[in-house]
Design a protein around this motif. Sequence first.
Motif, mmCIF file in Angstrom:
data_model
loop_
_atom_site.group_PDB
_atom_site.id
_atom_site.type_symbol
_atom_site.label_atom_id
_atom_site.label_comp_id
_atom_site.label_asym_id
_atom_site.label_seq_id
_atom_site.Cartn_x
_atom_site.Cartn_y
_atom_site.Cartn_z
ATOM 1 N N ALA A 1 2.692 22.930 -19.616
ATOM 2 C CA ALA A 1 2.932 22.098 -20.799
ATOM 3 C C ALA A 1 3.766 20.874 -20.440
ATOM 4 O O ALA A 1 3.519 19.769 -20.937
ATOM 5 C CB ALA A 1 3.632 22.910 -21.883
ATOM 6 N N ARG A 2 4.754 21.064 -19.561
ATOM 7 C CA ARG A 2 5.586 19.949 -19.107
ATOM 8 C C ARG A 2 4.748 18.908 -18.364
ATOM 9 O O ARG A 2 4.869 17.699 -18.587
ATOM 10 C CB ARG A 2 6.698 20.493 -18.201
ATOM 11 N N LYS B 1 2.353 17.130 -20.888
ATOM 12 C CA LYS B 1 3.079 16.252 -21.806
ATOM 13 C C LYS B 1 3.583 15.008 -21.082
ATOM 14 O O LYS B 1 3.509 13.891 -21.608
ATOM 15 C CB LYS B 1 4.247 17.014 -22.428
ATOM 16 N N ASP B 2 4.096 15.183 -19.872
ATOM 17 C CA ASP B 2 4.630 14.052 -19.111
ATOM 18 C C ASP B 2 3.553 13.098 -18.626
ATOM 19 O O ASP B 2 3.827 11.932 -18.337
ATOM 20 C CB ASP B 2 5.440 14.553 -17.905
ATOM 21 N N ILE C 1 9.090 21.142 -26.234
ATOM 22 C CA ILE C 1 7.873 21.939 -26.201
ATOM 23 C C ILE C 1 7.831 22.865 -27.413
ATOM 24 O O ILE C 1 8.786 23.589 -27.696
ATOM 25 C CB ILE C 1 7.795 22.782 -24.908
ATOM 26 N N LYS D 1 -3.505 20.769 -24.618
ATOM 27 C CA LYS D 1 -2.722 21.926 -25.044
ATOM 28 C C LYS D 1 -2.889 23.069 -24.052
ATOM 29 O O LYS D 1 -3.911 23.194 -23.381
ATOM 30 C CB LYS D 1 -3.156 22.398 -26.434
ATOM 31 N N ASP E 1 2.349 22.644 -28.598
ATOM 32 C CA ASP E 1 1.964 22.294 -27.227
ATOM 33 C C ASP E 1 1.380 23.500 -26.500
ATOM 34 O O ASP E 1 0.555 23.354 -25.604
ATOM 35 C CB ASP E 1 3.181 21.790 -26.450
#
Length: 252
Positions: free
Chosen positions: A218-219, A222-223, A23, A141, A99
Motif C-alpha cells: 500500500a505504501r 500510494k507513493d 493508510i 488498491k 487503501d
Amino acid sequence: MSDQLKKITASHCETPPAKYDDIKVLFLNCTLNRTPVLSHTEGLIKVAQNIFEANGAKTKVIRPVDYVIPAGLGLDMSKTPEWDKDDWPLIQKEVDACDVLIVCTSVWLGEKSSVCNRTLERMYGYTHQFNDKGQYRDYGKVGATLITGNEDGVKHCAMNILFSLSHIGYTVPPQADAGWMGEAGPGPSYMDEGSGGLENDFTNRNTTFLVWNCLHLARMLKDNGGVPAYGNLPDEWEAGCKAGFDSPEHKR
C-alpha cells in the motif's frame, strides 16, 4: 492476541521502514452472524487490526450481513423493480475510501460464506466504472483475505477470493491469506476456550506477514500514484490505441 505476538509486534513497530498513518484499511467480515452475535472470524480480524493500528493505519470493520444487500449487479438495486432497499452503495463508499481491503469469511461446506459471495458479486457490479486515471476503479488498491472455520477449505476459499480481487483490479501482495481451521467436524471454533486458535503460531505468523505485506505494498502504490496508467486503459483500447499490438490499418 497472544503475549508472544504482542512482543513481536511491539518490536517490529518500534522501527518500521515507513510511516503508515495515511493508510486506510477496511475489513469486510462476511460472517453469517449479525452484530452483536459473536463472530469467530472477527477474533482473527482483531489480531490483524491490532498490528495495523500499532503502525498508525486507520482500520474499520463492517459486517455486510448487518445490511440489506440484494442480489444483482446494479449500482443501486433499489432503483430496479425487484428491490425496494439497497444498502450496498453505503458499503461501496467505504470500499472506495480504503487503501487496503481485506475480505474475511467463515468456511461452510468447503466454500466461502454466501454473504462473501454476494459481497464480491456486488463489487463486481461496479467494475465498469473507471478511476481518475481512466483505469478500472479498483486499480491501486491492495487486497487480502482472512478465513476461519472448523472444516477444510481455507486455501480453496483464499484462491477464489484473491483471484476475484485481482481480477477486478486489486493488487495482491505475497502471503495475502491467513486462516485458522480447527479440528475437522463439529470441533471448537477459533475463539472457543481450549481451541488453541489465539495461540496458534502458524496462524499468527501468516496474519502478521499478511499485515506487513499489505502495508508495504500500500505504501509503494500510494507513493507512486498507484499502477501506471499505460497499456491498461479501457477507453484507449476501445479507441484503437492497443499498446503492444499493431493498429488494424497497419496490418499487411
